[in-house]
Design a protein around this motif. Structure first.
Motif, PDB file in Angstrom:
ATOM      1  N   UNK A  74      -7.072  16.790  -3.294  1.00  0.00           N
ATOM      2  CA  UNK A  74      -6.821  16.150  -2.004  1.00  0.00           C
ATOM      3  C   UNK A  74      -8.051  15.402  -1.510  1.00  0.00           C
ATOM      4  N   UNK A  75      -9.234  15.789  -1.956  1.00  0.00           N
ATOM      5  CA  UNK A  75     -10.444  15.058  -1.564  1.00  0.00           C
ATOM      6  C   UNK A  75     -10.436  13.629  -2.103  1.00  0.00           C
ATOM      7  N   UNK A  81      -4.717   7.380   3.713  1.00  0.00           N
ATOM      8  CA  UNK A  81      -3.519   7.248   2.885  1.00  0.00           C
ATOM      9  C   UNK A  81      -2.287   7.404   3.777  1.00  0.00           C
ATOM     10  N   UNK A  82      -1.245   6.584   3.575  1.00  0.00           N
ATOM     11  CA  UNK A  82      -0.042   6.705   4.395  1.00  0.00           C
ATOM     12  C   UNK A  82       0.528   8.117   4.439  1.00  0.00           C
ATOM     13  N   UNK A 102       0.900  20.042  -0.300  1.00  0.00           N
ATOM     14  CA  UNK A 102       2.017  19.203   0.136  1.00  0.00           C
ATOM     15  C   UNK A 102       1.657  17.724   0.046  1.00  0.00           C
ATOM     16  N   UNK A 103       0.437  17.375   0.444  1.00  0.00           N
ATOM     17  CA  UNK A 103      -0.002  15.977   0.399  1.00  0.00           C
ATOM     18  C   UNK A 103      -0.022  15.451  -1.029  1.00  0.00           C
ATOM     19  N   UNK A 104      -0.540  16.260  -1.948  1.00  0.00           N
ATOM     20  CA  UNK A 104      -0.630  15.802  -3.336  1.00  0.00           C
ATOM     21  C   UNK A 104       0.756  15.619  -3.959  1.00  0.00           C
ATOM     22  N   UNK A 105       1.675  16.512  -3.624  1.00  0.00           N
ATOM     23  CA  UNK A 105       3.042  16.379  -4.142  1.00  0.00           C
ATOM     24  C   UNK A 105       3.743  15.180  -3.519  1.00  0.00           C
ATOM     25  N   UNK A 143       9.107  10.224   4.494  1.00  0.00           N
ATOM     26  CA  UNK A 143       9.728   8.915   4.742  1.00  0.00           C
ATOM     27  C   UNK A 143       8.899   8.038   5.680  1.00  0.00           C
ATOM     28  N   UNK A 144       8.222   8.660   6.649  1.00  0.00           N
ATOM     29  CA  UNK A 144       7.326   7.897   7.528  1.00  0.00           C
ATOM     30  C   UNK A 144       6.268   7.191   6.676  1.00  0.00           C
ATOM     31  N   UNK A 145       5.677   7.939   5.763  1.00  0.00           N
ATOM     32  CA  UNK A 145       4.651   7.371   4.883  1.00  0.00           C
ATOM     33  C   UNK A 145       5.240   6.262   4.010  1.00  0.00           C
ATOM     34  N   UNK A 146       6.437   6.492   3.484  1.00  0.00           N
ATOM     35  CA  UNK A 146       7.081   5.498   2.622  1.00  0.00           C
ATOM     36  C   UNK A 146       7.324   4.197   3.384  1.00  0.00           C
ATOM     37  N   UNK A 147       7.793   4.318   4.613  1.00  0.00           N
ATOM     38  CA  UNK A 147       8.092   3.149   5.428  1.00  0.00           C
ATOM     39  C   UNK A 147       6.838   2.338   5.714  1.00  0.00           C
ATOM     40  N   UNK A 148       5.774   3.024   6.125  1.00  0.00           N
ATOM     41  CA  UNK A 148       4.543   2.329   6.477  1.00  0.00           C
ATOM     42  C   UNK A 148       3.831   1.790   5.239  1.00  0.00           C
ATOM     43  N   UNK A 149       3.982   2.473   4.127  1.00  0.00           N
ATOM     44  CA  UNK A 149       3.384   1.974   2.890  1.00  0.00           C
ATOM     45  C   UNK A 149       4.072   0.689   2.455  1.00  0.00           C
ATOM     46  N   UNK A 150       5.387   0.617   2.630  1.00  0.00           N
ATOM     47  CA  UNK A 150       6.130  -0.591   2.269  1.00  0.00           C
ATOM     48  C   UNK A 150       5.695  -1.762   3.139  1.00  0.00           C
ATOM     49  N   UNK A 151       5.475  -1.515   4.426  1.00  0.00           N
ATOM     50  CA  UNK A 151       5.032  -2.578   5.337  1.00  0.00           C
ATOM     51  C   UNK A 151       3.640  -3.059   4.931  1.00  0.00           C
ATOM     52  N   UNK A 152       2.747  -2.114   4.617  1.00  0.00           N
ATOM     53  CA  UNK A 152       1.393  -2.479   4.192  1.00  0.00           C
ATOM     54  C   UNK A 152       1.417  -3.287   2.904  1.00  0.00           C
ATOM     55  N   UNK A 153       2.266  -2.871   1.976  1.00  0.00           N
ATOM     56  CA  UNK A 153       2.366  -3.578   0.693  1.00  0.00           C
ATOM     57  C   UNK A 153       2.882  -4.996   0.902  1.00  0.00           C
TER      58      UNK A 153
END
Length: 221
Positions: A74-75, A81-82, A102-105, A143-153
């Motif tokens: 995790x370090x 990271x989103x 949880x973050x790594x998975x 899903x929050x992370x997925x959504x924001x990662x898509x916007x960033x991409x």
């Protein structure tokens, strides 16, 4: 035994006991305490790290098994990271003991499935235990992370295309008074009949086209 392991991009070489678990190597030898030692029976998943980009429970992996391989903890996440931001925004942690695993998975899941369903998120984290929550906030964080990662991409791709050099040309950063110009080759390609293959004309390859040769012969006659 001597082992060499690349952890978060840095190679470490150490003499270790053959029975040393990877979780203890990371925490005690390298001082990377983000992965937590919980049950020691592979049940809780607090010790999850990546071994060659695959999540593993490091309490059941011997350090010698990681020799010559890549480990990510995790370090190694950026801090912005989103996935990390998602867990913050959706309150996906309470005591935080299970959070590194949880973050790594979650990061692994989004790298392979950028738009997972709730069922897919729950399946991905099914081998990990959170004793504080009912998992609802954790599941919403992904899903929050997925959504924001898509916007960033999408924004990064737009910026890349905006300043990308034309075919065969040099990158030009537009400023005041600058005009975008298509490269000559791109202009020719745009005017070419779609059925015409993209290849050089015969007369530009050192030869003469049949039409040009006929014109020369008529002129000499």
């Amino acid at each position: 035994m001597k082992v060499s392991v690349v952890v978060n991009g840095t190679e470490y070489t150490r003499d270790v006991e053959p029975r040393l678990l990877l979780i203890h190597f990371l925490r005690d030898d390298l001082g990377l305490t983000g992965a937590h030692w919980g049950c020691d029976t592979s049940n809780c998943g607090a010790c999850v790290v990546w071994l060659d980009e695959t999540p593993v429970k490091s309490c059941t992996v011997l350090t010698v098994m990681a020799d010559g391989r890549r480990v990510a903890t995790v370090e190694g996440l950026s801090g912005h990271d989103p996935v990390q931001l998602g867990f913050t925004a959706e309150h996906g942690l309470q005591c935080g003991f299970c959070t590194p695993g949880m973050l790594m998975t979650a990061r692994w899941l989004l790298d392979r499935n950028p738009d997972p369903t709730e069922a897919q998120v729950r399946e991905a984290i099914s081998g990990q235990v959170c004793r504080c929550t009912g998992y609802e906030n954790i599941v919403r964080s992904v899903p929050w992370a997925a959504q924001h990662e898509a916007v960033e991409h999408e924004a990064a791709e737009h910026e890349r295309l905006r300043f990308a050099p034309p075919q065969g040309g040099r990158a030009v950063h537009p400023g005041q008074g600058h005009v975008h110009r298509r490269h000559l080759a791109a202009g020719h390609a745009a005017r070419r009949d779609p059925a015409q293959p993209a290849r050089a004309r015969a007369d530009r390859l050192g030869g003469r086209s049949e039409e040009h040769t006929s014109e020369l012969q008529s002129h000499h006659d």
